[in-house]
Scaffold this active site. Structure first.
Site, PDB file in Angstrom:
ATOM      1  N   LEU A 160       0.815  -1.114  -0.105  1.00 56.35           N
ATOM      2  CA  LEU A 160      -0.007  -0.147   0.070  1.00 56.35           C
ATOM      3  C   LEU A 160       0.666   1.321   0.042  1.00 56.35           C
ATOM      4  CD1 LEU A 160      -2.761  -0.879   2.685  1.00 56.35           C
ATOM      5  CD2 LEU A 160      -2.926  -0.975   0.244  1.00 56.35           C
ATOM      6  N   ASP A 161       0.788   2.360  -0.683  1.00 53.55           N
ATOM      7  CA  ASP A 161       1.339   3.530  -0.738  1.00 53.55           C
ATOM      8  C   ASP A 161       1.250   3.793   0.697  1.00 53.55           C
ATOM      9  OD1 ASP A 161       1.490   3.533  -3.277  1.00 53.55           O
ATOM     10  OD2 ASP A 161       0.023   5.065  -3.804  1.00 53.55           O
ATOM     11  N   ARG A 162       2.374   4.677   1.087  1.00 53.47           N
ATOM     12  CA  ARG A 162       2.500   5.304   2.502  1.00 53.47           C
ATOM     13  C   ARG A 162       1.464   6.012   2.958  1.00 53.47           C
ATOM     14  NH1 ARG A 162       7.738   9.155   3.856  1.00 53.47           N
ATOM     15  NH2 ARG A 162       7.537   9.162   6.271  1.00 53.47           N
TER      16      ARG A 162
END
Length: 316
Positions: free
Chosen positions: A145-147
């Site tokens: 998942l993106d940050r």
């Protein structure tokens, strides 16, 4: 003569076993040479000091049972100590557990913490988990998942479970997201099929764009709630491309709230004024089959308080 406090360096030859079959060489080195900086690992890979079956390999090479891995001697007396993880970050991850069994665990990943270290980050979710569970023999990310994205993150506790779960991902594991987009969504459910190409340059920054020569990407959007200038959408992915939801939403003319890369600056300013401090994207649901079994798991993560508070302030 070896200096005091140092051990004489020596080349190591490691034979890949069944438990390591299919693992990327860079991840294999990170686990074998714990504490050694990743920048050093990639440097010795680029220089050809790490070899498999006496040949040079790329960092994304996947090992096979029986491979002979040459590991060069380290050039320092001791590997650099692992970065100390702040107690606050460790506590957030400790409290984020949604589900666990012998094969896997699912976390409600907090926004603001990357899934792994690198690119200037000394630690991520996986490094925090390994520090919290030093006795664990195996912990690997099944997906990413993106940050700034919160929500369900799947981690494998056995190599066989990792391979089976990744196969389910390729076959279309159900991954549901909640996203707030600009404008009033019209037309109900919509499937967006638009190929994506990454690493296009825009002002020196690497981005993802819809492009005929990109990789296939399919997102399914469905409206959940409507507001005067925004819509809450549920999105399911048939593919898992980088920034897929963000790019497809912008392609439809409804960019995500808080998206500084693909979004609307004016819309983002209005959302910030209402308290939004990050990308409004939350992985709220995962549905998959338990490895080696027919049992289905359906796991959900509630919308975080910061995102729910924003919805409560929006005009309908």
């Amino acid at each position: 003569m070896t200096e005091p406090g140092r051990t004489r360096p020596a080349v190591r030859i490691v034979t890949v076993d069944v438990g390591q079959d299919g693992q990327r060489i860079d991840n294999f080195l990170a686990r074998t040479l714990k504490g050694v900086p990743k920048s050093y690992l990639y440097r010795i890979l680029r220089k050809g000091e790490v070899r498999v079956n006496k040949g040079r390999i790329r960092p994304d090479y996947r090992l096979r049972v029986g491979d002979q891995v040459r590991i060069p001697p380290l050039r320092s007396a001791q590997p650099r100590a692992e970065a100390r993880i702040p107690d606050t970050a460790a506590e957030r991850v400790q409290q984020a557990l949604l589900y666990e069994d012998d094969d896997l665990l699912v976390l409600d990943k907090p926004a603001g913490i990357a899934v792994h270290g690198g690119s200037g980050l000394s630690f991520g979710i996986i490094e925090i988990l390994r520090q919290l569970r030093p006795q664990a023999e195996y912990l690997e990310l099944v997906h990413r998942l993106d940050r700034d994205t919160s929500g369900c993150l799947l981690v494998a506790k056995r190599r066989a479970a990792l391979l089976e779960l990744q196969a389910q991902l390729s076959d279309g594991m159900a991954k549901g997201y909640l996203a707030l987009v600009e404008g009033q969504w019209q037309g109900g459910k919509r499937t967006v099929s638009a190929p994506l190409r990454k690493n296009a340059l825009q002002g020196g920054e690497r981005v993802v764009r819809v492009s005929d020569d990109g990789k296939p990407a399919v997102s399914r959007f469905a409206p959940v709630d409507g507001f005067r200038e925004a819509s809450l959408m549920e999105v399911y992915l048939d593919t898992g491309r980088t920034h897929q939801i963000r790019v497809h939403a912008a392609y439809c003319g409804h960019p995500l709230a808080g998206d500084d890369k693909y979004g609307s600056a004016a819309f983002n300013r209005r959302m910030r004024a209402l308290g939004l401090k990050r990308l409004f994207l939350h992985a709220h649901r995962l549905s998959f089959r338990r490895p080696g079994r027919v049992e289905e798991l359906d796991i959900s993560a509630p919308l975080p308080a910061d995102l729910q508070n924003l919805l409560d302030t929006l005009e309908r």
